[in-house]
Design a protein around this motif. Structure first.
Motif, PDB file in Angstrom:
ATOM      1  N   ARG A 242      51.310  37.881  -0.460  1.00 30.99           N
ATOM      2  CA  ARG A 242      51.489  39.385  -0.067  1.00 30.99           C
ATOM      3  C   ARG A 242      52.663  39.879   0.174  1.00 30.99           C
ATOM      4  N   SER A 243      53.553  39.120   0.843  1.00 35.85           N
ATOM      5  CA  SER A 243      54.835  39.388   1.295  1.00 35.85           C
ATOM      6  C   SER A 243      54.878  40.609   1.907  1.00 35.85           C
ATOM      7  N   PRO A 244      54.326  40.717   3.148  1.00 38.42           N
ATOM      8  CA  PRO A 244      54.332  41.715   3.984  1.00 38.42           C
ATOM      9  C   PRO A 244      55.794  42.189   4.483  1.00 38.42           C
ATOM     10  N   GLU A 245      55.909  43.606   4.647  1.00 41.39           N
ATOM     11  CA  GLU A 245      57.181  44.038   5.213  1.00 41.39           C
ATOM     12  C   GLU A 245      57.486  43.795   6.532  1.00 41.39           C
ATOM     13  N   VAL A 246      56.495  43.634   7.208  1.00 38.58           N
ATOM     14  CA  VAL A 246      56.321  43.656   8.845  1.00 38.58           C
ATOM     15  C   VAL A 246      55.462  42.308   9.405  1.00 38.58           C
ATOM     16  N   ILE A 247      55.728  41.595   9.881  1.00 42.32           N
ATOM     17  CA  ILE A 247      55.008  40.715  10.586  1.00 42.32           C
ATOM     18  C   ILE A 247      54.968  40.751  12.150  1.00 42.32           C
ATOM     19  N   ARG A 263      64.554  30.485  18.165  1.00 45.91           N
ATOM     20  CA  ARG A 263      64.059  29.376  17.431  1.00 45.91           C
ATOM     21  C   ARG A 263      62.934  29.749  16.555  1.00 45.91           C
ATOM     22  N   ARG A 264      62.129  30.553  16.892  1.00 46.39           N
ATOM     23  CA  ARG A 264      60.950  31.159  16.287  1.00 46.39           C
ATOM     24  C   ARG A 264      61.252  31.795  14.971  1.00 46.39           C
ATOM     25  N   MET A 265      62.313  32.595  14.972  1.00 52.42           N
ATOM     26  CA  MET A 265      62.914  33.350  13.545  1.00 52.42           C
ATOM     27  C   MET A 265      63.338  32.140  12.582  1.00 52.42           C
ATOM     28  N   LYS A 266      64.106  31.132  13.254  1.00 59.90           N
ATOM     29  CA  LYS A 266      64.449  30.002  12.224  1.00 59.90           C
ATOM     30  C   LYS A 266      63.320  29.238  11.648  1.00 59.90           C
ATOM     31  N   GLU A 267      62.418  29.223  12.268  1.00 55.51           N
ATOM     32  CA  GLU A 267      61.073  28.826  11.764  1.00 55.51           C
ATOM     33  C   GLU A 267      60.516  29.425  10.734  1.00 55.51           C
ATOM     34  N   TRP A 268      60.787  30.661  10.472  1.00 53.95           N
ATOM     35  CA  TRP A 268      60.360  31.362   9.457  1.00 53.95           C
ATOM     36  C   TRP A 268      61.407  31.379   8.352  1.00 53.95           C
ATOM     37  N   GLU A 269      62.476  30.835   8.291  1.00 52.94           N
ATOM     38  CA  GLU A 269      63.816  30.954   7.371  1.00 52.94           C
ATOM     39  C   GLU A 269      63.223  30.308   6.198  1.00 52.94           C
ATOM     40  N   PRO A 270      62.434  29.258   6.036  1.00 59.39           N
ATOM     41  CA  PRO A 270      62.291  28.464   4.674  1.00 59.39           C
ATOM     42  C   PRO A 270      61.180  29.512   3.938  1.00 59.39           C
ATOM     43  N   PHE A 271      60.727  30.369   4.476  1.00 59.66           N
ATOM     44  CA  PHE A 271      59.690  31.402   3.854  1.00 59.66           C
ATOM     45  C   PHE A 271      60.718  32.672   3.414  1.00 59.66           C
ATOM     46  N   SER A 272      61.587  32.632   2.786  1.00 62.77           N
ATOM     47  CA  SER A 272      62.594  33.696   2.794  1.00 62.77           C
ATOM     48  C   SER A 272      62.466  34.558   1.545  1.00 62.77           C
ATOM     49  N   SER A 273      61.000  34.253   0.657  1.00 67.58           N
ATOM     50  CA  SER A 273      60.755  35.253  -0.194  1.00 67.58           C
ATOM     51  C   SER A 273      59.972  36.097   0.621  1.00 67.58           C
ATOM     52  N   ILE A 274      59.526  36.168   1.699  1.00 68.49           N
ATOM     53  CA  ILE A 274      58.709  37.250   2.472  1.00 68.49           C
ATOM     54  C   ILE A 274      59.689  38.268   2.832  1.00 68.49           C
ATOM     55  N   ALA A 276      59.387  40.478   5.141  1.00 63.26           N
ATOM     56  CA  ALA A 276      59.454  40.648   6.507  1.00 63.26           C
ATOM     57  C   ALA A 276      60.686  39.659   7.013  1.00 63.26           C
ATOM     58  N   VAL A 277      60.808  38.413   6.375  1.00 66.58           N
ATOM     59  CA  VAL A 277      61.689  37.439   6.656  1.00 66.58           C
ATOM     60  C   VAL A 277      62.986  37.769   6.211  1.00 66.58           C
ATOM     61  N   GLN A 278      63.115  38.451   5.002  1.00 67.28           N
ATOM     62  CA  GLN A 278      64.540  38.816   4.618  1.00 67.28           C
ATOM     63  C   GLN A 278      64.966  39.816   5.704  1.00 67.28           C
ATOM     64  N   SER A 279      64.319  40.927   5.951  1.00 65.64           N
ATOM     65  CA  SER A 279      64.675  41.880   6.805  1.00 65.64           C
ATOM     66  C   SER A 279      64.777  41.576   8.228  1.00 65.64           C
ATOM     67  N   LYS A 280      64.353  40.389   8.554  1.00 72.02           N
ATOM     68  CA  LYS A 280      64.128  39.935   9.954  1.00 72.02           C
ATOM     69  C   LYS A 280      63.228  41.035  10.563  1.00 72.02           C
ATOM     70  N   ARG A 281      62.301  41.390  10.119  1.00 69.61           N
ATOM     71  CA  ARG A 281      61.417  42.200  10.713  1.00 69.61           C
ATOM     72  C   ARG A 281      60.135  41.599  11.218  1.00 69.61           C
ATOM     73  N   ILE A 282      60.302  40.611  12.007  1.00 68.26           N
ATOM     74  CA  ILE A 282      59.448  39.879  12.894  1.00 68.26           C
ATOM     75  C   ILE A 282      59.311  40.263  14.209  1.00 68.26           C
ATOM     76  N   HIS A 283      58.152  40.531  14.680  1.00 68.20           N
ATOM     77  CA  HIS A 283      58.041  41.109  16.223  1.00 68.20           C
ATOM     78  C   HIS A 283      56.955  40.205  16.875  1.00 68.20           C
ATOM     79  N   PHE A 284      57.478  40.070  18.187  1.00 63.97           N
ATOM     80  CA  PHE A 284      56.601  39.210  19.137  1.00 63.97           C
ATOM     81  C   PHE A 284      56.258  40.082  20.080  1.00 63.97           C
ATOM     82  N   ILE A 285      55.084  40.356  20.448  1.00 63.46           N
ATOM     83  CA  ILE A 285      54.396  41.278  21.400  1.00 63.46           C
ATOM     84  C   ILE A 285      53.813  39.976  22.513  1.00 63.46           C
ATOM     85  N   GLY A 286      54.207  39.991  23.628  1.00 62.32           N
ATOM     86  CA  GLY A 286      53.534  38.946  24.583  1.00 62.32           C
ATOM     87  C   GLY A 286      53.104  39.667  25.716  1.00 62.32           C
ATOM     88  N   GLU A 287      52.890  40.904  26.054  1.00 64.23           N
ATOM     89  CA  GLU A 287      52.433  41.559  27.133  1.00 64.23           C
ATOM     90  C   GLU A 287      51.106  41.001  27.435  1.00 64.23           C
TER      91      GLU A 287
END
Length: 322
Positions: A242-247, A263-274, A276-287
Motif C-alpha cells: 500500500r506504501s502510505p504517504e504518512v505513517i 534509532r526508530r527511523m533507522k529501523e524503517w530504512e530497510p523498507f525504502s520503497s514505502i 513515508a520512509v522515502q520522505s521521512k514522514r514517519i511521526h511518533f505521538i506519545g502524549e
C-alpha cells in the motif's frame, strides 16, 4: 455541589385594553400562586439533585477524564490502574485493572454507580450480582462519545455541562476541518504501540474507530479499507504493497527521546520503497492522551493534522524528534 435546572414561571397575560373594556385590577392571588409554584419547583429540583449518583467508580480512563471534564470529578470515588489524568484522579482509591478489578474494593467504596465501557459485559454482570448500580457507555466513535457524555449528563443531572463539553469539542473539530477543507487526502497508516521492529506484524487503526475518524478529519485517507476491522494486525507485506504517504505511530511507547527517534527511523530504512520512509514522514505521538477517546480528543486531532499538513499548522509543537 448540587446543580439545579433553570426554569421559567408561566406568564399571566392580561386582556389587551380596548375602547370597550377597562384595564382589570391586579389580583393578589396571582402573585401568591406564582410564589407557591416557584417553591414547589425548587423542591422538586432539589429532590432530583439529591437522587443523582454522588459516589461513582470509573472503570476506564476515558470515563474518568469525561467525568472530570463534565464537572463531576468530586463525585468520583474510585478509578482503575490506567486512569492517569487529571492529576486529581490519581489521588483517588484504585480499584485495580480494567479487566481484573477488585470487587472487594468496589464494595468498600460503597458506590451508588459504577460506569463501564460497553465491552465489559462480564464485569457489569458481576457488579449487578453484588447489588451495585451500573451504567454502560460506548466510546468507540466520535458520535458515540458525544452520546455517552449526554447519557452521563442525564444520569448525573448535569445536562448543561454535557452539552457545553460537546459544543467546545465540535468547535475545535470545525477549526481543523476549515483548515484542511479542499486539500488532497493523504494516504495514511496509523499504528498502535511499538513499531521498533517494522519487520514483524503490527497493530493498525481501522476507519470505524474514533482514531480512524480523527485521521479523516485531519485530512488523511486511511489505507485500511475494511470498515469492520477496527484494530487489525497487519504485515510488512501489506504496508509495502500500500506504501502510505504518512505513517503515524501513537501510544505511550511512542514518547521518544531524540536518540530513540533516530534509532526508530533507522529501523524503517530497510523498507525504502514505502513513500513515508522515502520522505521521512514517519511521526511518533506519545502524549498520554494519544489513544484515549475522551475530552482531549481534539488534541489528538491537532497532532494528526500537523503530521499530515505541517505547512498549514506551522508553529505547533512537532510530532517528530530531531
Amino acid at each position: 455541589m448540587k446543580k439545579y435546572l433553570k426554569f421559567s414561571l408561566p406568564r399571566f397575560q392580561e386582556p389587551a385594553p380596548s375602547s370597550f373594556q377597562t384595564r382589570p385590577k391586579r389580583n393578589g392571588n396571582t402573585c401568591l400562586f406564582a410564589c407557591v409554584f416557584l417553591i414547589l419547583l425548587v423542591s422538586v429540583e432539589t429532590a432530583f439533585a439529591d437522587k443523582a449518583p454522588q459516589r461513582i467508580i470509573s472503570m476506564a480512563p476515558s470515563i474518568t477524564e469525561s467525568l472530570f471534564a463534565l464537572g463531576a470529578g468530586e463525585r468520583v470515588v474510585g478509578r482503575t490502574d490506567f486512569c492517569k489524568w487529571p492529576k486529581e484522579a490519581c489521588q483517588l482509591p484504585n480499584v485495580g485493572g480494567m479487566l481484573n478489578p477488585s470487587t472487594e474494593t468496589w464494595l468498600t467504596l460503597k458506590p451508588d454507580l459504577i460506569i463501564f465501557l460497553k465491552s465489559s459485559d462480564r464485569l457489569v454482570s458481576k457488579a449487578k450480582s453484588l447489588g451495585l448500580n451500573t451504567l454502560t457507555v460506548d466510546m468507540n466513535r466520535i458520535n458515540s462519545i458525544f452520546k455517552s457524555w449526554k447519557l452521563m449528563g442525564d444520569t448525573l443531572g448535569i445536562q448543561d455541562s454535557a452539552a457545553n463539553l460537546e459544543h467546545s469539542i465540535l468547535k475545535e473539530i470545525e477549526f481543523i476541518k476549515s483548515k484542511t477543507r479542499g486539500l488532497p487526502k493523504i494516504e495514511t497508516l496509523l499504528l498502535l504501540g511499538d513499531s521498533s521492529d517494522p519487520g514483524r506484524d503490527l497493530f493498525a487503526v481501522g476507519r470505524s474507530t474514533f482514531l480512524g475518524e480523527l485521521i479523516e478529519l485531519a485530512g488523511g485517507k486511511n489505507i485500511l479499507e475494511d470498515p469492520d476491522a477496527n484494530y487489525p494486525r497487519i504485515s510488512k507485506e501489506f504496508i509495502l504493497a500500500r506504501s502510505p504517504e504518512v505513517i503515524i505511530e501513537a501510544g505511550p511507547k511512542s514518547n521518544l527521546t531524540g536518540d530513540e527517534y533516530k534509532r526508530r527511523m533507522k529501523e524503517w530504512e530497510p523498507f525504502s520503497s514505502i513513500k513515508a520512509v522515502q520522505s521521512k514522514r514517519i511521526h511518533f505521538i506519545g502524549e498520554d492522551y494519544a489513544v484515549i477517546p475522551g475530552p482531549r480528543l481534539h488534541l489528538i486531532l491537532k497532532q494528526f493534522a500537523q503530521a499530515l499538513h505541517p505547512d498549514i499548522f506551522a508553529g505547533s509543537s512537532s510530532t517528530t524528534k530531531k
